[in-house]
Write an enzyme that holds these catalytic residues in place. Structure first.
Site, PDB file in Angstrom:
ATOM      1  N   LYS A 272      32.030 -28.569 -23.254  1.00  0.00           N
ATOM      2  CA  LYS A 272      32.606 -27.403 -23.949  1.00  0.00           C
ATOM      3  C   LYS A 272      34.121 -27.405 -24.221  1.00  0.00           C
ATOM      4  CE  LYS A 272      30.662 -23.152 -24.576  1.00  0.00           C
ATOM      5  NZ  LYS A 272      29.507 -22.693 -24.987  1.00  0.00           N
TER       6      LYS A 272
ATOM      7  N   ASP B 119      31.538 -20.717 -30.659  1.00  0.00           N
ATOM      8  CA  ASP B 119      31.316 -19.878 -29.632  1.00  0.00           C
ATOM      9  C   ASP B 119      32.128 -18.564 -29.857  1.00  0.00           C
ATOM     10  OD1 ASP B 119      29.851 -19.995 -26.766  1.00  0.00           O
ATOM     11  OD2 ASP B 119      32.005 -19.532 -26.451  1.00  0.00           O
TER      12      ASP B 119
END
Length: 448
Positions: free
Chosen positions: A129, A169
């Protein structure tokens, strides 16, 4: 205390000791580890191989500055991160988040979750991430472009189609992905489509990627209800958030016969008894980028509230799709009191630990994020497959593959929960199934 219990206890103590103040990461690790006692007791090789000690540490955390110039000519500096958590099953895979709340704690929690989520898809993906504390809201296209170019100028040294494949995201949509990919090509001199997913269909993207997380969430809910007396058809649904996940979850739920009666944003929520006008909602939030108050003004016959909670609205199915820890124990009790039958997580860890306890005690069916919201990364994996073959599948094929993957994830989680003595507990089933897949790969590849 058994060796298995001692190993789990030591792993959690290590996380607490080594990560002071990182409450989200500690919460995510605790949620997984508390499910694992049965599998660790059956497989002592996981303790002997130090799997629990290794799986809680990211392989790499990259932190860097991101300098850029705003439209007024002033120099701004943000922080950039990439947490490369696990590559045991394949290249690191996980989104980039641009939001003022982004820090190392947030990204370690998200990266840890991503490892297990990706394992459940069966697509051969590791977990990672990244992101920045840059907030694109209110910034001009030129400012967003300059920021993305600076961010990618550093990130390009750490990613690649067979190394680490970011995606979008929160705060990173099609516009940002385009700028990021363009700068990657500029920095590296390579037209490497598989290095990032969420691209436009015209330059290596995939159909259905925008819809994937929301659609996948609803496919998972459909499977949760399959062996019950209930179904999506005729159900009242409440969704938190009004971004891509929420909007397309609402759209798919409506296609399958549900009535979506409420959604929210950071300033309030709308309650529309006739069912949300999804075309208007999409226009307000995704095209005009306005608040839900604009939807309420144009819809006319709905209620807009800036106080209270979207979870006050009576529903059969609740889909938290906004952000982490958004649904607390008191709101879970309200949902239970109002007759909610299913809660499935569309965001990453949107229910607090206390809320999950209330949900289980109330007998509400619960779909955990690492299983229920895996549709986004599943379709990113499908985009990587298309890039590798220089192919473009049509929407129907991608959607069909997404449906198959989400159905398989539910079946795996349910069967694993049954196998380990926790029938119906999809949290335990998803955690154990994903952990076993990663742990077995770690054992096979040695201590690296």
């Amino acid at each position: 205390m058994s060796d298995a219990d001692a190993a789990l206890h030591d792993a959690l103590d290590t996380v607490v000791r080594r990560n002071p103040g990182q409450h989200l990461f500690r919460q995510a690790v605790h949620e997984v580890l508390e499910s694992l006692a049965p599998v660790v007791k059956q497989h002592p090789e996981y303790v002997e191989g130090g799997i629990l000690k290794r799986i809680i540490e990211p392989e790499r955390v990259v932190s860097f500055r991101v300098p850029w110039v705003d439209d007024a000519g002033a120099v701004q500096v943000n922080r950039g991160f990439r947490v490369q958590f696990s590559s045991d099953l394949g290249p690191y895979k996980g989104g980039l988040r641009f939001h003022k709340s982004v820090d190392e704690d947030t990204l370690k929690f998200l990266g840890f979750e991503q490892v297990f989520k990706n394992a459940l898809t069966g697509l051969g993906l590791g977990g990672g991430k990244g992101g920045s504390d840059f907030d694109p809201h209110g910034r001009s296209d030129a400012e967003v472009m300059r920021f993305c170019q600076s961010f990618m100028s550093e990130l390009a040294h750490h990613i690649g189609a067979d190394l680490d494949v970011p995606a979008g995201d929160i705060g990173v949509g099609g516009r940002e992905i385009g700028y990021l990919y363009g700068q990657y090509r500029k920095v590296t001199g390579r037209n490497e489509a598989g290095v990032i997913t969420g691209k436009g269909v015209g330059y290596g993207g995939s159909w259905a990627r925008t819809e994937a997380t929301g659609y996948g969430l609803v496919y998972f809910v459909r499977e949760m209800l399959r062996d019950t007396e209930y179904s999506l058809e005729g159900s009242r649904v409440v969704v938190s958030g009004s971004g891509n996940v929420a909007i397309y979850a609402a759209k798919k739920a409506a296609q399958l016969g549900a009535t979506v009666v409420a959604c929210s944003d950071s300033q309030g929520y709308v309650h529309d008894e006739d069912g949300l006008d999804l075309d208007l909602l999409l226009d307000v939030k995704e095209v005009r980028r306005e608040r839900l108050s604009a939807y309420a003004r144009e819809r006319g016959n709905c209620t807009y509230l800036e106080t209270g909670s979207v979870w006050d609205v009576e529903c059969d199915i609740a889909l938290p799709c906004a952000t982490q820890n958004e649904l607390d124990a008191e709101e879970a009790r309200t949902l239970a009191k109002n007759g909610c039958r299913v809660i499935a997580e569309g965001a990453n860890m949107p229910c607090t630990e206390q809320a999950v306890e209330v949900i289980h005690r109330a007998g509400i069916l619960f779909g955990p994020a690492k299983a229920a919201n895996a549709g986004g990364v599943a379709t990113s994996g499908l985009e990587m497959r298309q890039n590798a073959g220089r192919l473009l599948w049509d929407f129907e094929r991608v959607d069909s593959e997404l449906d198959r993957i989400m159905t398989s994830i539910h079946a795996t989680a349910a069967a694993t929960a049954e196998e380990y003595g926790a029938p119906g507990d999809l949290v335990a089933g998803a955690n154990i199934a994903a952990f076993r897949k990663v742990a077995d790969a770690m054992l096979a590849q040695g201590v690296i």
